[in-house]
Design an enzyme around this catalytic site. Structure first.
Site, mmCIF file in Angstrom:
data_model
loop_
_atom_site.group_PDB
_atom_site.id
_atom_site.type_symbol
_atom_site.label_atom_id
_atom_site.label_comp_id
_atom_site.label_asym_id
_atom_site.label_seq_id
_atom_site.Cartn_x
_atom_site.Cartn_y
_atom_site.Cartn_z
ATOM 1 N N HIS A 30 -0.021 -12.319 1.666
ATOM 2 C CA HIS A 30 -0.781 -11.369 0.851
ATOM 3 C C HIS A 30 -0.910 -11.859 -0.594
ATOM 4 O O HIS A 30 0.070 -11.894 -1.328
ATOM 5 C CB HIS A 30 -0.072 -10.008 0.876
ATOM 6 N N TYR A 64 0.827 -1.201 0.000
ATOM 7 C CA TYR A 64 0.000 0.000 0.000
ATOM 8 C C TYR A 64 0.870 1.263 0.000
ATOM 9 O O TYR A 64 1.373 1.704 1.039
ATOM 10 C CB TYR A 64 -0.933 0.021 1.213
#
Length: 327
Positions: free
Chosen positions: A144, A56
């Site tokens: 992830h 992110y």
């Protein structure tokens, strides 16, 4: 705000969690003061679970979240980050991608994301995240998006997370994905505490009910649900709305509008019903909502406080808009 324990771990999360992708400049830049104010607003609303990832904003989300939480009592909140992408520095002046975004984030391309589910990659990722966050431990570490790296994820990354959990570097471990099949495999074949499932336990996509949620409930594991608005369609169903980050097909738009008509007939905003829907399942510990401003945080908290009448769910089932075991 109610808290729930993740599996058999000691980690507890609030029913509403703060998704920090947006304050990593997802799609558009967020001013630093606004990002900090969003975290402050979440804290004031009782949110005590915050989720981030190196992906992110090339670490920007982690840095901002760590700074905003610094000074808060460390034992009073839970924080999750993710492994699977390591950040390698690029030469100065490399700049952003051709569209001005670095894989969807409005940040300069100072680093390159590199998939790495090796044991060394997992340990390096955690060490780098701790440095960016300014913390001495991580409460939850997720693998992830290991979709295309299954064998490495199961045979190298997951065992390393087990070691880190045993060492107390992380409190709970799991995997975060947009699909249910591999998450169900993690529940069956490993000792994860929690899985983060995005977009598959919503008013429009109830596929998590088939295997994932029953498996989690049977094994005493937890599920955190993200993507409850399916990237926009369940927030504001209209022509041009997005579903899973692409233009929504007309059939899904029609279904969303039918659901909206039912919820509003009971005096409930569609967004409130979408937020509450996953929480009725006993395996679901909480819902994760991405927010980029104090107003968005306060809105999500207000939606969670809404009372949802049982008759609303009954009507959705009667109209064929929810599966029979959907609530």
């Amino acid at each position: 705000m109610r808290r729930n324990r993740l599996g058999s771990s000691a980690v507890e999360v609030t029913e509403l969690s703060f998704g920090a992708a947006a304050i990593g400049n997802l799609f558009t830049a967020v001013e630093p003061a606004r990002a900090a104010a969003a975290v402050d607003a979440a804290w004031d609303e009782g949110v005590r679970y915050f989720d981030t990832a190196p992906h992110y904003g090339l670490g920007l989300s982690e840095r901002r979240l760590g700074e905003a939480l610094r000074g808060r009592p460390r034992d009073s909140y839970a924080l999750s980050t993710k492994v699977g992408r390591v950040l390698d520095p690029l030469p100065a002046g490399s700049g952003a991608g051709p569209d001005g975004l670095s894989e969807g984030f409005a940040v300069p391309a100072t680093h390159r994301r590199r998939w790495d589910f090796s044991a060394d990659g997992v340990r390096r990722s955690i060490e780098d995240s701790l440095e960016r966050l300014g913390l001495d431990r991580i409460d939850i570490a997720y693998l992830h998006d290991p979709d295309d790296h299954a064998e490495t994820a199961f045979h190298e990354a997951y065992p390393e997370l087990e070691k880190l959990r045993a060492q107390g570097v992380v409190g709970a471990i799991g995997a975060g994905m947009n699909q249910t099949a591999m998450l169900t495999r993690f529940l069956r074949d490993t000792d994860v505490d929690v899985v983060l499932c995005a977009g598959r336990c919503t008013l429009l996509d109830q596929s998590a009910l088939t295997e994932l949620l029953p498996e989690a409930a049977a094994r005493g594991r937890s599920v955190v649900v993200g993507g409850v608005f399916n990237s926009g369609l369940l927030a504001d169903p209209r022509p041009g709305a997005t579903y899973d980050y692409t233009a929504a097909p007309l059939s899904l738009l029609d279904r969303a509008l039918r659901i909206k008509a039912v919820t509003e007939g009971h005096g409930v905003p569609l967004r409130a019903a979408a937020l509450h829907y996953p929480l009725a399942h006993p395996a679901v510990a909480g819902v994760l909502v991405g927010t980029r401003s104090p107003d968005e945080v306060r809105d999500a908290a207000a939606l969670l406080r809404r009372e949802i009448p049982d008759e609303l769910w009954d009507e959705l089932r009667a109209e064929g808009l929810l599966t029979e075991n959907g609530h």
